[in-house]
Design a protein around this motif. Structure first.
Motif, PDB file in Angstrom:
ATOM      1  N   ALA A  39     -13.332   9.166  37.822  1.00 44.05           N
ATOM      2  CA  ALA A  39     -14.304   9.561  36.801  1.00 44.05           C
ATOM      3  C   ALA A  39     -13.963   9.005  35.426  1.00 44.05           C
ATOM      4  O   ALA A  39     -14.785   9.064  34.508  1.00 44.05           O
ATOM      5  CB  ALA A  39     -14.392  11.087  36.724  1.00 44.05           C
ATOM      6  N   LEU A  40     -12.751   8.466  35.269  1.00 45.83           N
ATOM      7  CA  LEU A  40     -12.291   8.077  33.941  1.00 45.83           C
ATOM      8  C   LEU A  40     -13.156   6.988  33.314  1.00 45.83           C
ATOM      9  O   LEU A  40     -13.515   7.065  32.138  1.00 45.83           O
ATOM     10  CB  LEU A  40     -10.831   7.625  34.009  1.00 45.83           C
ATOM     11  CG  LEU A  40     -10.196   7.198  32.679  1.00 45.83           C
ATOM     12  CD1 LEU A  40     -10.219   8.357  31.670  1.00 45.83           C
ATOM     13  CD2 LEU A  40      -8.762   6.719  32.904  1.00 45.83           C
ATOM     14  N   ARG A  41     -13.509   5.961  34.095  1.00 48.36           N
ATOM     15  CA  ARG A  41     -14.297   4.869  33.522  1.00 48.36           C
ATOM     16  C   ARG A  41     -15.641   5.372  32.990  1.00 48.36           C
ATOM     17  O   ARG A  41     -16.087   4.974  31.901  1.00 48.36           O
ATOM     18  CB  ARG A  41     -14.515   3.773  34.566  1.00 48.36           C
ATOM     19  CG  ARG A  41     -13.276   2.950  34.857  1.00 48.36           C
ATOM     20  CD  ARG A  41     -13.586   1.774  35.751  1.00 48.36           C
ATOM     21  NE  ARG A  41     -12.385   1.009  36.047  1.00 48.36           N
ATOM     22  CZ  ARG A  41     -11.911   0.037  35.277  1.00 48.36           C
ATOM     23  NH1 ARG A  41     -12.545  -0.286  34.155  1.00 48.36           N
ATOM     24  NH2 ARG A  41     -10.813  -0.618  35.621  1.00 48.36           N
ATOM     25  N   GLY A  42     -16.291   6.240  33.733  1.00 46.46           N
ATOM     26  CA  GLY A  42     -17.575   6.768  33.284  1.00 46.46           C
ATOM     27  C   GLY A  42     -17.447   7.583  32.010  1.00 46.46           C
ATOM     28  O   GLY A  42     -18.314   7.522  31.120  1.00 46.46           O
ATOM     29  N   GLN A  93      -6.030  14.165  31.545  1.00 43.68           N
ATOM     30  CA  GLN A  93      -5.213  14.063  32.751  1.00 43.68           C
ATOM     31  C   GLN A  93      -5.766  14.852  33.937  1.00 43.68           C
ATOM     32  O   GLN A  93      -5.416  14.572  35.090  1.00 43.68           O
ATOM     33  CB  GLN A  93      -3.770  14.509  32.467  1.00 43.68           C
ATOM     34  CG  GLN A  93      -3.598  15.978  32.130  1.00 43.68           C
ATOM     35  CD  GLN A  93      -3.684  16.258  30.650  1.00 43.68           C
ATOM     36  OE1 GLN A  93      -4.260  15.486  29.900  1.00 43.68           O
ATOM     37  NE2 GLN A  93      -3.095  17.364  30.221  1.00 43.68           N
ATOM     38  N   ASP A  94      -6.631  15.828  33.682  1.00 46.04           N
ATOM     39  CA  ASP A  94      -7.158  16.635  34.782  1.00 46.04           C
ATOM     40  C   ASP A  94      -8.441  16.068  35.379  1.00 46.04           C
ATOM     41  O   ASP A  94      -8.984  16.633  36.335  1.00 46.04           O
ATOM     42  CB  ASP A  94      -7.405  18.073  34.303  1.00 46.04           C
ATOM     43  CG  ASP A  94      -6.101  18.790  33.956  1.00 46.04           C
ATOM     44  OD1 ASP A  94      -5.070  18.461  34.576  1.00 46.04           O
ATOM     45  OD2 ASP A  94      -6.125  19.652  33.061  1.00 46.04           O
ATOM     46  N   GLN A 112      -0.407   7.396  28.807  1.00 46.71           N
ATOM     47  CA  GLN A 112       0.623   8.307  29.306  1.00 46.71           C
ATOM     48  C   GLN A 112       0.078   8.970  30.563  1.00 46.71           C
ATOM     49  O   GLN A 112      -1.085   9.391  30.586  1.00 46.71           O
ATOM     50  CB  GLN A 112       0.980   9.363  28.258  1.00 46.71           C
ATOM     51  CG  GLN A 112       1.655   8.798  27.021  1.00 46.71           C
ATOM     52  CD  GLN A 112       2.126   9.889  26.070  1.00 46.71           C
ATOM     53  OE1 GLN A 112       2.459  10.999  26.495  1.00 46.71           O
ATOM     54  NE2 GLN A 112       2.153   9.586  24.787  1.00 46.71           N
ATOM     55  N   LEU A 113       0.927   9.065  31.580  1.00 50.55           N
ATOM     56  CA  LEU A 113       0.507   9.595  32.879  1.00 50.55           C
ATOM     57  C   LEU A 113       1.435  10.744  33.284  1.00 50.55           C
ATOM     58  O   LEU A 113       2.364  10.574  34.070  1.00 50.55           O
ATOM     59  CB  LEU A 113       0.546   8.482  33.933  1.00 50.55           C
ATOM     60  CG  LEU A 113      -0.286   7.233  33.621  1.00 50.55           C
ATOM     61  CD1 LEU A 113      -0.029   6.160  34.667  1.00 50.55           C
ATOM     62  CD2 LEU A 113      -1.763   7.577  33.552  1.00 50.55           C
ATOM     63  N   PRO A 114       1.211  11.943  32.763  1.00 50.45           N
ATOM     64  CA  PRO A 114       2.120  13.062  33.047  1.00 50.45           C
ATOM     65  C   PRO A 114       2.185  13.459  34.512  1.00 50.45           C
ATOM     66  O   PRO A 114       3.149  14.113  34.924  1.00 50.45           O
ATOM     67  CB  PRO A 114       1.563  14.201  32.184  1.00 50.45           C
ATOM     68  CG  PRO A 114       0.163  13.806  31.868  1.00 50.45           C
ATOM     69  CD  PRO A 114       0.146  12.317  31.835  1.00 50.45           C
ATOM     70  N   PRO A 122      -6.556   8.086  22.920  1.00 48.69           N
ATOM     71  CA  PRO A 122      -5.091   8.152  23.002  1.00 48.69           C
ATOM     72  C   PRO A 122      -4.608   9.517  23.472  1.00 48.69           C
ATOM     73  O   PRO A 122      -4.053  10.312  22.725  1.00 48.69           O
ATOM     74  CB  PRO A 122      -4.651   7.864  21.566  1.00 48.69           C
ATOM     75  CG  PRO A 122      -5.788   8.341  20.728  1.00 48.69           C
ATOM     76  CD  PRO A 122      -7.036   8.098  21.544  1.00 48.69           C
ATOM     77  N   ALA A 123      -4.856   9.778  24.733  1.00 52.94           N
ATOM     78  CA  ALA A 123      -4.506  11.062  25.328  1.00 52.94           C
ATOM     79  C   ALA A 123      -3.929  10.801  26.710  1.00 52.94           C
ATOM     80  O   ALA A 123      -3.976   9.691  27.224  1.00 52.94           O
ATOM     81  CB  ALA A 123      -5.749  11.945  25.437  1.00 52.94           C
ATOM     82  N   ALA A 124      -3.366  11.839  27.286  1.00 52.19           N
ATOM     83  CA  ALA A 124      -2.864  11.723  28.652  1.00 52.19           C
ATOM     84  C   ALA A 124      -4.012  11.417  29.608  1.00 52.19           C
ATOM     85  O   ALA A 124      -5.115  11.952  29.477  1.00 52.19           O
ATOM     86  CB  ALA A 124      -2.174  13.021  29.060  1.00 52.19           C
TER      87      ALA A 124
END
Length: 360
Positions: A339-342, A333-334, A66-68, A36-38
């Motif tokens: 790369a997010l799925r991995g 978010q950075d 959340q997508l800052p 539960p993070a950006a």
């Protein structure tokens, strides 16, 4: 927004009638992970599909992304501002500020939230299980939003009281929206309070940068956080408080009755782990931040050892590791979006390994 100083806030912890009406049951099985993070990117549909694609099976705990990177209104302060009831805000060059009437920036934040919830409802169709709503907590929100005259809201007693009441009401409505859109969800509200130590210690800088605001009395801080935690519980959701790992006020989290505490365990010292052990023994669930925001995440063993090693050193039973929820240590978010799925997959693998370790 008043600048006057009205009567002190009463402490609900001293009033038995203030106990929450709803006590959610434990919701997370062994090996649970959450993030539960950006998140990176600007496409809410892609973000929520990624979350449910990787964390959309028990025992894991998906969340509303959340997508800052979308800009003002999608940031954590803007998301919380979208929930405020009868407290209009707008974005000034120095940051978010309370105003006399709602502005276009607050409406943009509410539009982002509506779009995100719509995408969530579609991706989470049929979901039955815990689902996290992450919201900036009342004290970090008061530390971030300015009064009319330009100082932080945390500097004014009346403003602090209004932020607590408005946010509590707004979060209750947010939980109701989630229940309507995802009927099988068991809501978890993560109150993010990175500024809490600075509020308590008088380390919040003034807007001029030449001084610090006076510390807010601990009893008032406790009462305000307790009021929001109670509102979360009364709405039928599980309250979790996320703290920064430096000087985390864990005793305060226990006192307000939070069901869980989330923080980066790798940065806790020996004293912090002792206080965390007292929280766990008191029945507070640990949401352990172990995963850094890097495209090549650490090995599973390293992620597990970040919890298991100090857990054993403070004398907590290995069997109780089954109740820990592994999370990211910071916002993601950075990361490059691809790369997010991995990264989430590595977190899942660590959760499964930690569940195995609880049987040792």
């Amino acid at each position: 927004m008043p600048d006057a100083d009205p009567a002190p806030v009463a402490d609900p912890a001293a009033d038995p009638a203030a106990e929450p009406a709803v006590e959610p049951a434990p919701q997370h099985g062994p090996g649970a992970v959450s993030a539960p993070a950006a998140l990176p990117g600007t496409d809410p549909r892609e973000a929520v599909r990624t979350v449910f694609g990787e964390l959309g099976e028990p025992p894991h705990v998906p969340h509303l992304p959340q997508l800052p990177a979308r800009g003002p209104g999608a940031d954590p302060v803007g998301r919380a501002a979208a929930l405020l009831v009868d407290l209009p805000v707008d974005l000034q060059p120095s940051g978010w500020r309370f105003t006399d009437a709602p502005g276009r920036d607050q409406e943009r934040a509410r539009s982002y939230l509506r779009a995100d919830l719509d995408e969530l409802a579609e991706a989470a169709e049929g979901w039955r299980g815990p689902l996290v709503l992450a919201v900036l907590g009342p004290w970090s929100l008061a530390a971030a939003v300015e009064l009319h005259r330009g100082e932080r809201s945390a500097s004014d007693h009346g403003a602090r009281r209004d932020v607590v009441a408005s946010l509590a009401e707004g979060i209750a409505a947010h939980v109701a929206d989630l229940r309507r859109l995802v009927p099988g969800a068991r809501p978890v509200v993560q109150l993010q309070e990175p500024s809490l130590p600075a509020v308590l210690a008088g380390r919040l800088p003034t807007q001029s940068g030449y001084g610090s605001l006076r510390a807010v009395d601990r009893a008032e801080v406790r009462a305000g956080l307790r009021a929001v935690v109670d509102a979360v519980r009364a709405a039928g959701a599980e309250p979790v408080v996320r703290l920064a790992p430096d000087e985390p006020p864990l005793a305060l989290v226990r006192e307000v009755g939070a069901a869980g505490v989330a923080l980066d365990v790798a940065r806790l010292g020996a004293h912090g782990w002792e206080s965390l052990a007292a929280s766990v023994e008191d029945g507070v669930r640990l949401w352990a931040g172990v995963l850094p925001a890097v495209a090549a995440p650490p090995a599973v063993a390293a992620l597990v050892d970040a919890v298991r090693g100090p857990w054993r050193r403070v004398g907590l039973p290995a069997a109780d590791l089954a109740g820990v929820v592994l999370t990211g240590a910071e916002g993601l978010q950075d990361l490059p979006p691809d790369a997010l799925r991995g990264v989430l997959r590595r977190l899942r693998e660590a959760g499964a390994a930690l569940a195995e370790a609880s049987g040792d």
